[in-house]
Design a protein around this motif. Structure first.
Motif, mmCIF file in Angstrom:
data_model
loop_
_atom_site.group_PDB
_atom_site.id
_atom_site.type_symbol
_atom_site.label_atom_id
_atom_site.label_comp_id
_atom_site.label_asym_id
_atom_site.label_seq_id
_atom_site.Cartn_x
_atom_site.Cartn_y
_atom_site.Cartn_z
ATOM 1 N N PRO A 262 1.037 -1.307 -0.066
ATOM 2 C CA PRO A 262 -0.026 0.004 0.115
ATOM 3 C C PRO A 262 0.973 1.160 0.243
ATOM 4 O O PRO A 262 1.719 1.316 0.439
ATOM 5 C CB PRO A 262 -1.074 -0.033 0.996
ATOM 6 N N LEU A 263 0.805 1.984 -0.741
ATOM 7 C CA LEU A 263 1.252 3.872 -1.279
ATOM 8 C C LEU A 263 0.720 5.280 0.189
ATOM 9 O O LEU A 263 -0.670 5.013 -0.019
ATOM 10 C CB LEU A 263 1.341 3.835 -2.226
ATOM 11 N N GLN A 272 -10.979 -1.554 -3.125
ATOM 12 C CA GLN A 272 -10.369 -1.663 -4.412
ATOM 13 C C GLN A 272 -9.464 -2.824 -3.275
ATOM 14 O O GLN A 272 -8.500 -2.125 -2.285
ATOM 15 C CB GLN A 272 -9.271 -0.404 -4.523
ATOM 16 N N LYS A 273 -8.655 -3.354 -4.301
ATOM 17 C CA LYS A 273 -7.944 -4.850 -3.873
ATOM 18 C C LYS A 273 -6.671 -4.286 -3.852
ATOM 19 O O LYS A 273 -6.640 -3.588 -5.330
ATOM 20 C CB LYS A 273 -8.540 -6.272 -4.433
ATOM 21 N N LEU A 274 -6.129 -4.595 -3.094
ATOM 22 C CA LEU A 274 -4.494 -4.512 -3.036
ATOM 23 C C LEU A 274 -3.779 -5.814 -4.792
ATOM 24 O O LEU A 274 -4.219 -7.271 -4.396
ATOM 25 C CB LEU A 274 -3.484 -4.379 -2.266
ATOM 26 N N PRO A 275 -2.737 -5.883 -5.583
ATOM 27 C CA PRO A 275 -2.567 -6.984 -6.412
ATOM 28 C C PRO A 275 -1.944 -7.843 -5.244
ATOM 29 O O PRO A 275 -0.600 -7.030 -4.380
ATOM 30 C CB PRO A 275 -2.274 -6.147 -7.413
ATOM 31 N N ILE A 276 -1.846 -9.063 -5.234
ATOM 32 C CA ILE A 276 -1.323 -9.861 -4.157
ATOM 33 C C ILE A 276 -0.594 -10.545 -4.709
ATOM 34 O O ILE A 276 -0.246 -11.130 -6.098
ATOM 35 C CB ILE A 276 -1.801 -10.525 -3.772
ATOM 36 N N SER C 190 4.811 -9.608 1.236
ATOM 37 C CA SER C 190 4.164 -10.246 0.399
ATOM 38 C C SER C 190 2.732 -11.091 0.894
ATOM 39 O O SER C 190 1.655 -10.743 0.320
ATOM 40 C CB SER C 190 4.853 -11.139 -0.235
ATOM 41 N N ILE C 191 2.679 -11.256 2.326
ATOM 42 C CA ILE C 191 1.883 -11.908 3.017
ATOM 43 C C ILE C 191 0.607 -10.856 3.451
ATOM 44 O O ILE C 191 -0.335 -10.753 3.931
ATOM 45 C CB ILE C 191 2.280 -12.465 4.923
ATOM 46 N N GLN C 192 1.177 -9.346 3.542
ATOM 47 C CA GLN C 192 0.588 -8.427 4.191
ATOM 48 C C GLN C 192 -0.080 -8.045 3.346
ATOM 49 O O GLN C 192 -1.925 -7.616 3.416
ATOM 50 C CB GLN C 192 1.628 -7.015 4.210
ATOM 51 N N SER C 193 -0.340 -8.290 2.492
ATOM 52 C CA SER C 193 -1.550 -7.611 1.375
ATOM 53 C C SER C 193 -2.507 -8.598 1.439
ATOM 54 O O SER C 193 -3.797 -8.187 1.045
ATOM 55 C CB SER C 193 -0.797 -6.678 -0.063
#
Lengths: 332, 322, 323, 303
Positions: A262-263, A272-276, C190-193
């Motif tokens: 996140p920024l 809105q979803k974060l790309p993961i 990478s797990i946080q999101s």
């Protein structure tokens, strides 16, 4: 350019031999740091970034850890071939290190001043008086107010930020050529982290040492580093200058990491979803076949599952370890 | 530091009273000790009446406690009938002297042997000597004191006849020159001191070993190495200084074991110490005497702990400022 | 906005410190000192601050895990700080918590079926074991855990999965309100999101109201509708998300935002670095607690505690310098 | 959501060992502990079953037999009496086996009852804290400040009777404090852990938290301390018996067999050797096993 190289590891391998099996914590790592350069080494927990730095210091505790292969060149000499005594003279004077936990990294029974002057005393031909003077100078340099008084304090009398300053003072007291910072700001609050980062930048301008900056925090890397190496499961997966990495990352892992955080600057859109990046880091005892990242990689193909790619220079100074970099459809 | 000390000493006061209370209750609530005295034809009824009054047995129990406790504090300990009417204070003084002599000797012996060995074992973890010392430590911890005494007596006293098999001095040497007496005394003390030390040593070795192992793992030891200090300085200065802090608590922890062990050792070797005195008092139902000895031994323990805590505060800079 | 779901009024939480000659209480850690805010149904209220700011203490005190020193916590019209014992236990099914440490927050000796299902047992929701297990499986699927793992123990899971277990436990009773106490700060990047997305997803599906506690400004920005900025146990600023990040009014908020490094090497920002350390909450500065580090501190700041004023609509600031 | 099915199997399945499997695996690496465990099982079985197979009853005084020089009082080990005979001509082997029953029973039973008291006091004290904790712990401190052996002797004298149960009672009275402190310490630290807070957050009652959440998590140190405790109590029983305050004859225990042995030192050393070795080996085995368990159950090794 070539003569400027300060540290270079070649195919470094550091393994840990445990009851459950062998952990290839660092498995064929090549990095190089030029004089005065800041190299960021980034990766998640267990990727081998700290082990890399401890290998350069030759401080891997045996048992269970051991450097089993490769070379580490420092100022034109392979330090893996040096005797323990020679190595000892390098540690703390030519290569220094600061650690993540400021609360536990200082010895509780000695004053902070003593601990700094001790570093000066072992490496330089000075009297105790001069070492003390140097220590106070260093405390002043790292921005500790009232250094003469602070010299006689014990670590438990200081805050985390102050202790980290003491660690930096200790590390820089002999003007090292390389400072290794192993997650040195991770445990600190954000306003204190900002102080320490500014301090490190400032000291770097004054002293000109190279820095190996180890962190999981991409933002810190972006702010501090000249070049970046991204590690995953003991291997470097991408290596380039800072702008290229952030602008056009080529490895799916780097790309995934950058896009998933996140920024603070980005407006919020509710829902809105974060790309993961799916899945989790592989278990070091049961690494997948082929490319270690393939089970999590959205672009994984047959070859990815069967064979581990070699790291390749895809553009001058830009190295990527991936079968499919820049392939059409990768969407990076 | 000052606050810590004052607090520590103040905390001791309820402990001192509490121990006295428990000692008092245990030995009083069970019944009237004078009932048994009355059966003894050697004791005159008026003596019993006098003692009943002296010990406050004509008072209700809580007042009796305060009376007793007060007389304990003021050193007014009375006389022991079973020792021919000798003053308790005199009996205790002599016994205490013997007990202190040989427990302190074995304490020092155990300390100077066990702590360095423990440290060595930690530094050379999993070496052959480490295994050897570990075995040795367990050996000491598992050996019943009196049985070990028997064995040593059988070997050095009966078979080899190098050392006396009991007592504290050769009769007739009371007025010999000091050096002769010292030598004589040493001969008598070797076995009991070794037995008692051996018993404590095992635990201490393990404790020092784990204390050192704990410290070696710490981050600041890694920092010391990263500074470029030699391994010797890292271990013997940075690590050892920290490892010794918890080892100091051993001083306190060891005292109960020493007192308990002393009771048995004194019995086996015929040393007229506090343990033997307590034992004889109990065997003879001499409760007033037993109460004094039990209380004294407890207070010895409490003050020993206090001493250890003070020492701890002196060595650990983290305590000074809280 | 309608009536608040949770309303916190003048909340204080002091932890006593024992010491001195007699070992009595010699001082207090003023972890939370006179904090007031509202949380509305369906929203995410972000609670941000550095160490010692009292954010976790607020979260746990609101749920009555610590009894407050003073102040009121109003949950849907009930002052829960007035409730005792059984009454409070009954009400607990309505508000839950997700913890920071995915290792410490799961009982290592319980299989996850018991960990997740325990709320049902405690509140006697389902009678038979089968009913309970069915519900556990349902929730496990909801949080992205494979039902086959139902009989495993926590040590067999990775950090991210453990956090999912903790989330499952928190939502199994269909609570209205969930305190998320730094739910991602102990996780790998990478797990946080993944967990952030899961929390957003669950909020939508289950109509949850969150109090989202974090120290990471970026995570706060991504998650929150409104944000409360804390410093040393006091509220500095409360504002709607964009408003706070685009035009922070409190000098502390400004400094905090400026301290955050940004993952973009092109931006070489000039930052206003705050000098000095965070003072100890045991003996916080007089007046405005921030005055010792404040770049615009005035004499009055040392004397008077600034009031929480609504400068703009829904934008509260506690600062003498802000007009 | 989140994890696509295709990859998940590879991502998550660690080995599914239970806690006790892991503990046993670690224990197996501790060779001495395993040897000790086997040895203890043998000793316990021998003491339980052994007496049925030996030729002499433990109280049989074999009569003087002019034709057989190996039968009678103070006879050294021979094929008739493998461990020799004592001052009354009783078979030492039979007495050791039977005495082992007593000694081991005292060891186990007093540890068991001390644990019950200790866990209860420690759990209440550690969980609730406050005044209750202060009172209980001050009492514990007081009990700790009276040296064990003298206290044991005093208790053994004033409590009437001379049987096994009395000795168990006496050892329990001073033995519970270690467990109480231990459990309290564990509870104090567990109480701060988030899983305890989590249990409170879901509305679990105090007693549920104390017994269902915290107790299983304090088993490790309790197991270690009880293992070491059995050995320690065997020595206490022996020492008490040696001083004449323990198990009263004619019931044999390893301790009271040694009671008269000191005088036999000159002419019948086997009377010292055999019971002593029995105590020593048993206690040593308990100590090694306890040490191995300590390592195997070390909470620092993360699960």
């Amino acid at each position: 350019m070539k003569d400027d190289i300060l540290v270079q590891t070649k195919d470094l391998q550091t393994f840990f031999y445990t009851d459950e099996g062998v952990v290839r914590a660092v498995d064929g790592v090549d990095i190089k740091i030029s004089v005065g350069e800041t190299l960021g080494l980034v990766g998640e927990s267990g990727c081998g970034k700290s082990v890399t730095s401890l290998s350069i210091m030759r401080l891997i505790p045996w048992p269970p850890g051991k450097i089993v292969g490769g070379e580490i060149w420092f100022k034109g000499e392979d330090i893996l071939k040096k005797s323990e005594e020679e190595m000892r003279r390098i540690r703390g004077s030519q290569i220094s290190m600061i650690f993540q936990e400021p609360m536990t990294s200082l010895n509780p029974v000695f004053t902070v001043g003593y601990q700094i002057s001790e570093a000066v005393l072992v490496h330089q031909d000075v009297t105790e008086e001069e070492a003390k003077k140097r220590a106070i100078e260093m405390l002043d340099l790292v921005g500790i107010p009232d250094p003469e008084k602070r010299y006689n304090e014990y670590p438990h009398q200081m805050s985390g930020g102050m202790r980290q300053r003491v660690m930096i003072a200790m590390a820089l007291s002999c003007n090292p050529d390389l400072l290794i910072s192993d997650e040195a700001t991770t445990a600190l609050d954000v306003t204190i982290q900002a102080q320490i980062l500014e301090l490190m930048k400032d000291l770097k301008r004054k002293i000109g040492m190279a820095i190996l900056l180890i962190t999981h925090n991409l933002s810190v890397i972006a702010e501090m580093a000249d070049n970046v190496a991204v590690m995953y499961s003991g291997k470097i997966v991408e290596y380039s200058d800072i702008k290229t990495i952030f602008k056009s990352p080529q490895h799916p892992y780097t790309y995934g990491l950058l896009s998933s955080i996140p920024l603070v600057t980005k407006k919020r859109v509710k829902g809105q979803k974060l790309p993961i990046i799916e899945g989790v880091v592989p278990n070091p005892y049961h690494l997948p076949t082929g490319c270690y990242f393939n089970p999590r990689c959205p672009y994984s193909t047959k070859i990815c599952r069967e064979e581990d790619p070699k790291i390749e220079e895809i553009a001058p100074g830009h190295f990527v370890k991936c079968w499919n970099y820049l392939k059409p459809g990768m969407g990076v | 530091m000052r606050n810590y000390l004052i607090r520590r000493i103040l905390q001791m006061i309820p402990l001192l009273i509490g121990v006295a209370l428990v000692t008092f209750l245990v030995l009083n609530l069970v019944g009237d000790p004078f009932a048994q005295y009355a059966l003894n034809p050697r004791i005159k009824p008026e003596d019993i009446a006098r003692m009943k009054h002296a010990w406050g047995f004509d008072l209700p129990i809580h007042l009796r406690f305060f009376k007793w406790f007060w007389s304990m504090l003021t050193g007014n300990w009375g006389v022991s009938i079973f020792s021919g009417g000798r003053p308790v204070a005199e009996l205790v003084k002599n016994s205490l002297l013997w007990t202190l002599k040989f427990t302190v000797a074995s304490f020092i012996l155990a300390f100077i042997v066990a702590v360095p060995i423990g440290i060595y074992s930690a530094i050379h973890q999993y070496s052959i000597l480490d295994y050897f010392f570990t075995g040795f430590a367990f050996f000491g911890m598992s050996m019943p004191t009196f049985w070990f005494s028997f064995i040593l007596l059988m070997i050095f006293g009966v078979r080899l006849k190098w050392l006396p098999i009991g007592g504290v001095m050769t009769p007739g040497l009371e007025s010999a020159p000091f050096l002769v007496r010292l030598l004589d005394q040493t001969k008598y003390f070797i076995l009991p001191v070794v037995v008692l030390a051996f018993n404590t040593m095992g635990g201490w070795m393990r404790y020092s070993r784990s204390s050192m192992l704990e410290v070696i793992r710490q981050d600041y030891v890694r920092t010391a190495r990263a500074k470029g200090l030699s391994e010797r300085v890292v271990i013997y200065k940075h690590a050892l200084r920290n490892a010794l802090i918890p080892i100091i608590t051993l001083l306190g922890i060891a005292i109960p074991g020493l007192i308990s062990g002393a009771m048995i050792t004194e019995t086996v070797f015929g040393i007229p110490g506090m343990g033997r005195l307590t034992l004889n008092a109990m065997l003879n139902n001499d409760y007033p005497l037993a109460m004094v000895t039990l209380l004294l031994e407890s207070y010895l323990l409490i003050f020993g702990n206090l001493f250890a805590d003070i020492l701890y505060a002196v060595v650990d800079p983290r305590i000074k400022y809280t | 906005m309608s009536e608040p779901l949770v309303s916190v009024k003048n909340l204080k939480k002091y932890f006593p410190i024992h010491g001195g000659v007699l070992g009595g209480v010699i001082a207090h850690v003023k972890a939370v000192d006179d904090v007031s805010f509202d949380i509305y149904e369906g929203e995410t209220l972000g609670l941000v601050g550095e160490s010692g700011s009292g954010k976790t203490t607020i979260g746990k005190t609101i749920l009555m895990l610590y009894p407050p020193t003073s102040g009121d916590i109003n949950f849907q019209g009930t002052l829960i700080n007035k409730l005792k014992g059984e009454e409070l236990r009954r009400l607990r099914r309505n508000f839950q918590i997700i913890f920071q440490d995915p290792y410490g927050s799961l009982n290592p000796r319980m299989p996850i079926s018991e960990i997740i299902g325990e709320p049902l047992v405690v509140h006697n929701i389902y009678k038979t074991r089968k009913e309970i297990l069915d519900r556990v499986v349902e929730v496990m699927e909801l949080v992205g855990l494979r039902p086959e793992y139902i009989n495993r123990y926590p040590h067999e899971f990775s950090g991210g999965q453990r956090q999912r277990i903790g989330i499952a436990r928190a939502i199994i009773l269909n609570p209205k309100f969930v305190v998320c106490d730094e739910p991602v700060s102990a996780l790998d990047v990478s797990i946080q999101s993944q967990v952030i997305n899961l929390l957003n997803d669950l909020q939508e599906k289950l109509n949850l109201t969150y109090l989202f506690i974090a120290h990471d400004m970026a995570v706060i920005r991504h998650m929150s509708d409104r944000i409360v900025v804390l410093y040393l146990g006091r509220v500095m600023e409360i504002a709607v998300n964009d408003e706070l990040f685009d035009s922070p009014l409190h000098p502390y908020t400004q400094a905090l935002l400026s301290s955050v490094p940004i993952p973009d090497p092109e931006i070489k920002k000039e930052r206003a670095v705050l000098q000095g350390d965070i003072p100890s909450p045991i003996n916080p500065p007089s007046g405005c607690v921030f005055h010792t580090r404040c770049p615009v501190a005035m004499p009055v700041c040392r004397e008077l505690i600034p009031e929480q004023r609504e400068i703009k609509k829904d934008h509260f600031v506690s600062c003498h310098a802000v007009k | 959501m989140a994890i696509s099915q295709e990859y998940e199997s590879e991502l998550t399945t660690y080995k599914a060992e239970t806690y006790w499997q892991i503990v046993f695996k670690r224990l197996k690496k501790h060779k001495l502990a395993i040897i000790s465990l086997v040895l203890l099982i043998i000793i316990i079985l021998a003491c339980l079953i052994g007496p049925f197979f030996v030729k002499y009853h433990y109280n049989d005084m074999s009569n003087y037999d002019p034709d057989n020089p190996f039968v009678g009082e103070y006879k050294p080990p021979s094929k008739y009496h493998l461990f020799g005979t004592d001052e009354l001509g009783r078979d030492t082997l039979s007495r050791i086996l039977y005495g082992g029953r007593i000694s081991l029973f005292v060891g186990f039973a007093s540890v068991f009852s001390a644990i019950i008291i200790g866990v209860f006091v420690g759990a209440i004290s550690g969980y609730y804290g406050g005044i209750l904790d202060t009172l209980l712990m001050r009492f514990t401190d007081i009990m700790f400040s009276i040296p064990v052996m003298p206290l044991l002797v005093v208790l053994a004298t004033i409590i009437p009777g001379g049987g096994v149960w009395k000795i168990i009672l006496v050892i329990t009275i001073f033995g519970w404090m270690t467990d109480a402190r231990l459990v309290r310490g564990v509870y104090l630290s567990l109480k701060e852990q988030e899983f305890t807070e989590a249990a409170r957050a879901i509305g679990a009652s105090n007693s549920r938290i104390i017994w269902k959440h915290l107790l299983p998590n304090s088993m490790a140190p309790i197991i270690v301390s009880s293992t070491l405790g059995v050995g320690g109590n065997i020595i206490y029983e022996a020492s008490l018996s040696y001083l004449g305050f323990g198990i009263m004859p004619p019931t044999p225990s390893w301790g009271n067999m040694l009671q008269n042995a000191q005088s036999a030192m000159f002419n019948a050393p086997w009377l010292i050797w055999f019971p002593g070795i029995a105590i020593f080996i048993t206690v040593l085995a308990f100590n090694f096993l306890g040490d191995g368990l300590r390592d195997a159950l070390d909470p620092r090794l993360k699960l």
